[in-house]
Scaffold this active site. Structure first.
Site, mmCIF file in Angstrom:
data_model
loop_
_atom_site.group_PDB
_atom_site.id
_atom_site.type_symbol
_atom_site.label_atom_id
_atom_site.label_comp_id
_atom_site.label_asym_id
_atom_site.label_seq_id
_atom_site.Cartn_x
_atom_site.Cartn_y
_atom_site.Cartn_z
ATOM 1 N N ARG A 33 28.585 34.445 38.150
ATOM 2 C CA ARG A 33 27.631 35.495 38.554
ATOM 3 C C ARG A 33 26.566 34.914 39.480
ATOM 4 N NH1 ARG A 33 30.683 38.850 38.543
ATOM 5 N NH2 ARG A 33 32.082 37.156 38.028
ATOM 6 N N GLN A 73 39.248 36.329 34.526
ATOM 7 C CA GLN A 73 38.080 37.063 34.037
ATOM 8 C C GLN A 73 38.448 38.112 32.994
ATOM 9 O OE1 GLN A 73 34.902 38.050 36.964
ATOM 10 N NE2 GLN A 73 36.422 37.431 38.461
ATOM 11 N N ASP A 82 40.109 48.776 39.867
ATOM 12 C CA ASP A 82 39.317 47.542 39.915
ATOM 13 C C ASP A 82 39.378 46.893 38.533
ATOM 14 O OD1 ASP A 82 37.704 45.545 40.879
ATOM 15 O OD2 ASP A 82 35.869 46.749 41.008
ATOM 16 N N GLU A 83 39.154 45.587 38.459
ATOM 17 C CA GLU A 83 39.141 44.858 37.179
ATOM 18 C C GLU A 83 40.433 45.114 36.391
ATOM 19 O OE1 GLU A 83 36.522 42.921 36.415
ATOM 20 O OE2 GLU A 83 34.758 43.777 37.398
ATOM 21 N N LYS A 137 36.883 41.131 46.053
ATOM 22 C CA LYS A 137 37.893 42.106 45.612
ATOM 23 C C LYS A 137 37.328 43.519 45.633
ATOM 24 C CE LYS A 137 38.467 40.116 41.618
ATOM 25 N NZ LYS A 137 37.610 38.953 41.835
ATOM 26 N N THR A 138 36.181 43.689 44.996
ATOM 27 C CA THR A 138 35.590 45.024 44.926
ATOM 28 C C THR A 138 35.195 45.496 46.322
ATOM 29 O OG1 THR A 138 34.813 44.508 42.707
ATOM 30 C CG2 THR A 138 33.816 46.405 43.778
HETATM 31 P P1 ATP Z 1 34.068 39.737 40.778
HETATM 32 O O1 ATP Z 1 35.342 39.011 40.475
HETATM 33 O O2 ATP Z 1 32.893 39.039 40.173
HETATM 34 O O3 ATP Z 1 34.155 41.187 40.479
HETATM 35 P P2 ATP Z 1 34.616 40.331 43.539
HETATM 36 O O4 ATP Z 1 35.827 39.561 43.894
HETATM 37 O O5 ATP Z 1 34.797 41.754 43.235
HETATM 38 O O6 ATP Z 1 33.846 39.592 42.354
HETATM 39 P P3 ATP Z 1 32.623 41.218 45.388
HETATM 40 O O7 ATP Z 1 31.620 41.604 44.381
HETATM 41 O O8 ATP Z 1 33.402 42.254 46.073
HETATM 42 O O9 ATP Z 1 33.602 40.140 44.725
HETATM 43 O O10 ATP Z 1 31.962 40.306 46.491
HETATM 44 C C1 ATP Z 1 31.118 39.216 46.170
HETATM 45 C C2 ATP Z 1 30.028 39.063 47.219
HETATM 46 O O11 ATP Z 1 30.575 38.571 48.422
HETATM 47 C C3 ATP Z 1 29.352 40.363 47.566
HETATM 48 O O12 ATP Z 1 27.978 40.105 47.788
HETATM 49 C C4 ATP Z 1 30.038 40.775 48.861
HETATM 50 O O13 ATP Z 1 29.219 41.600 49.656
HETATM 51 C C5 ATP Z 1 30.267 39.429 49.520
HETATM 52 N N1 ATP Z 1 31.415 39.418 50.457
HETATM 53 C C6 ATP Z 1 32.715 39.678 50.143
HETATM 54 N N2 ATP Z 1 33.498 39.568 51.223
HETATM 55 C C7 ATP Z 1 32.691 39.235 52.263
HETATM 56 C C8 ATP Z 1 32.900 38.965 53.660
HETATM 57 N N3 ATP Z 1 34.100 39.017 54.221
HETATM 58 N N4 ATP Z 1 31.810 38.653 54.392
HETATM 59 C C9 ATP Z 1 30.586 38.589 53.839
HETATM 60 N N5 ATP Z 1 30.324 38.829 52.554
HETATM 61 C C10 ATP Z 1 31.358 39.137 51.757
HETATM 62 MG MG MG Z 2 34.421 42.918 41.497
#
Ligand code: ATP
Ligand code: MG
Length: 667
Positions: free
Chosen positions: A581, A245, A214-215, A36-37
């Site tokens: 995490r 979350q 975000d969040e 997402k981020t």
């Molecule tokens: P959270 O809910 O914990 O905030 P999130 O959904 O925001 O998580 P991110 O932190 O953006 O997730 O991504 C998680 C991990 O996955 C990061 O290391 C990111 O670089 C990797 N990632 C996300 N999308 C891809 C992709 N398409 N290809 C490779 N790596 C990815």
């Molecule tokens: Mg995130």
């Protein structure tokens, strides 16, 4: 051209769709680690790169300053320097920026200022601050503000609310007079500004062509309203979040904001991301199993391409053993080539860091605490240690000054100066000088009373066990009373935890034990260190190895919370955040008993463990597997006959145990 591809090439189809869709409002609703981020960051880079907006037309709201910094940095990496003009920050910092631009330069009151102001008001209104504490008024006012309830709207149903109404009104008036705002006010002031001043509202809603959050699951009502006011139907709002979350309900976050997003912002697309790029499937399995027990959620499941995650649920005899286990595992991982900064130890409540810190120091493993201080550096701990040192040596002037200032007690800087001068002229210690001042009647009656009360701490009998001494110190000095009055239960919990340190039979050896632990400063220099933090502070972060410690009933779910704060579903989401995490290694541990001063109290594994255990229990053991038994210690499986395992324990030799033995866990 190359750059543009770089921005979207590494994304999966759903993420790419979210980046390319820039003509309608967007909600990206997805589980932990699904990117997402990352998607949000790439989307901003894409918009700028395509010229869909100028940097100053981008507003991105994050949950912490750190997250804002990281986002800026990542966008910078994708598209270069133009990132600097964007408005990326927390709700508070952006609100403040708008206020300043519009000519308001308020002073910001922190919680201490707030409390002092309330104290003054209570005095003015003749309200007994022992019966109704300033802290109680602060937190009630804060929750009223979260609901945008003004003093005049407050319905009065109890004597407290009657007082609250007048305290709240006076409080607001005083803030206004002083041109000050408290933390909650910052956003309320902006809301007011935007609501009452259509020109200003138009200016900002026209300025921000794209608004990102975000969040989103952790936004509260004023934050929701702030964004809503900036929306003018022709700009675009894009929120990302995960209702699983949402962990700030206790501070007024409304899970509902995310659930109603598509009704609030018409012409809205919802994109779901289901692939997780962070964690191995084994870890996701238990995260999915756990969170499915919650009712207040939309069904979703995460999957991952990564396999080979290692999960250990380990039961240890005591919290000291648990901490030792963590330190030993970290040492092993380090030998296997793991970077220390890729390891995190997470806990539910701050005081739990103490045992872990102690073990890490003993094993010479450098660590950093995120979002809090090291245990021995926390104010209340230093204060209590100062009292203890004074009992051993009343002439320790540094300890004297620290202890006398542990809390307000009617001994101010001027009076300390008097004591200090007497000390110099008599060429003695602060302690002796104080006694002399009283003896020679060189103090006012009020000063005498305050000083005598402080000096009565020196009468404590030091032959008692140290936990009793600590109890008496905080009682007699008035520190406990002060912390209770200010509802500072975290600090009280920390002091209680101090009673679990060192040799309690003898005060001097207790202090010696502590001083051995205090060489931690030299470790701080090293960059590569393990990170310790509460689960709340770990939101949005990721680590290759995660330890979650103290997963026991009472601690997690945390039953020390006030009844209206204890929400089992929110505690379960918190555990979900902790598990997700981890990328590869996840260690979850719990102790069978915990030290409370001299005694040990039995503790039961958390209900959350039982909920996920069914998922991992069926891992059949085979020859060569490493196990840990809470009575026999670590061992290796030599053979298996049906349910019966023959295990070689490194400290207890060969034993036969059943595979389903409750004391057994896989390492
Ligand atoms: P959270 O809910 O914990 O905030 P999130 O959904 O925001 O998580 P991110 O932190 O953006 O997730 O991504 C998680 C991990 O996955 C990061 O290391 C990111 O670089 C990797 N990632 C996300 N999308 C891809 C992709 N398409 N290809 C490779 N790596 C990815
Ligand atoms: Mg995130």
């Amino acid at each position: 051209m190359q750059q543009k591809n770089y921005i979207i090439d590494e994304l999966n189809p759903q993420q790419r769709q979210a980046v390319l869709e820039n003509s309608c409002n967007l909600l990206i609703l997805a589980g932990a680690g699904s990117g997402k981020t990352k998607t949000l960051t790439h989307k901003i880079a894409f918009i700028l790169n395509e010229g869909l907006a100028k940097p100053y037309q981008i507003l991105a709201l994050t949950f912490t300053n750190k997250a804002a910094g990281e986002m800026k940095e990542r966008i910078g990496k994708l598209i270069g320097s133009q990132a600097s003009d964007m408005w990326i920050g927390t709700f508070h910092s952006i609100a403040l920026k708008i206020l300043r631009k519009e000519g308001f330069r308020p002073t910001i009151y922190d919680s201490k200022d707030q409390e002092n102001l309330i104290k003054e008001i209570l005095k003015k209104l003749n309200i007994d601050s022992k019966k109704y504490t300033p802290r109680a008024f602060c937190s009630s006012i804060s929750s009223l503000k979260l609901k945008l309830t003004k003093p005049e709207d407050l319905k009065v149903n109890s004597p407290f609310e009657k007082y609250l109404k007048s305290v709240y009104r006076l409080y607001e008036e005083s803030l206004a007079k002083a041109n000050a705002v408290d933390f909650d006010n910052i956003i309320l002031r902006v809301i007011e500004l935007l609501e009452e001043n259509e020109d200003v509202r138009k200016k900002y809603s026209n300025k921000f062509k794209y608004i990102f959050i975000d969040e989103y699951q952790d936004t509260n009502y004023p934050q929701y309203l702030f964004v809503r006011l900036l929306y003018n139907s022709s700009n675009i709002v894009c929120a990302v979040g995960d209702e699983d979350q949402s962990i700030y309900g206790f501070r007024g976050a409304q899970i509902d904001n995310i659930l109603k997003f598509d009704r609030e912002y018409e012409n809205c697309k919802i994109i779901k991301l289901e692939k997780n790029y962070r964690s191995a499937q084994e870890i996701l399995n238990i995260a999915n199993t756990l969170i499915s027990k919650n009712n207040l959620r939309k069904e979703k499941r995460l999957y991952s391409d990564k396999i080979g995650g290692r999960i250990s649920i380990v039961n240890l005899a005591t919290e000291t053993e648990e901490a030792k286990f963590v330190a030993e595992q970290i040492q092993k991982l380090k030998l296997e080539g793991e970077n220390l900064y890729d390891i995190a130890v997470l806990y539910r409540t701050n005081f739990q860091s103490r045992t872990i810190e102690e073990a890490l120091i003993r094993y010479s493993i450098p660590y950093n605490i995120i979002g809090s201080k090291r245990f021995l550096e926390r104010k209340e701990i230093k204060d209590v240690i100062a009292y203890l040192k004074l009992l051993v040596n009343p002439n320790d002037d540094i300890a004297f000054l620290r202890a006398i200032g542990s809390h307000p007690r009617g001994i101010g800087a001027k009076f300390l100066e008097v004591i200090s001068k007497a000390k110099d002229s008599l060429n003695t210690s602060m302690f002796e000088a104080s006694k002399w001042l009283i003896e020679k009647k060189k103090v006012t009656p009020r000063q005498e009373k305050a000083l005598k009360q402080f000096l009565s701490v020196f009468d404590i009998n030091t032959a008692k066990s140290v936990d009793k001494i600590i109890d008496e110190i905080i009682q007699i000095s008035g520190l406990k009373n002060h912390l209770e009055q200010t509802d500072d239960f975290d600090r009280i919990a920390n002091i209680m935890e101090l009673k679990n340190t060192g040799n309690l039979n003898n005060l001097e050896s207790f202090l010696e034990d502590l001083s051995l632990l205090d060489y931690s400063n030299e470790l701080e220099e090293q960059k590569e260190s393990v990170r310790l933090m509460t689960i709340h502070a770990s939101k949005g972060l990721e680590f290759n190895t995660v330890f979650i410690v103290g997963v026991e009933e009472g601690l997690f779910p945390n039953e020390n919370l006030k009844r209206d704060e204890l929400d089992i579903e929110e505690e379960r989401r918190l555990f979900y955040v902790a598990i997700t995490r981890a990328k590869t290694n996840l260690f979850i541990s719990h102790a069978s008993s915990r030290r409370r001063g001299i005694d040990y109290q039995r503790s039961k594994p958390s209900r959350f463990l039982l909920e996920i255990k069914e998922k991992i229990k069926h891992k059949p053991l085979k020859r060569g597997d490493k196990i840990r038994h809470s009575i026999y210690g670590e061992g290796v499986v030599l053979s298996k006959d049906g349910q019966l395992l023959t295990v070689n324990f490194s400290e207890n030799g060969i034993k036969k145990i059943l595979e389903k033995d409750r004391n057994l866990s896989v390492v």
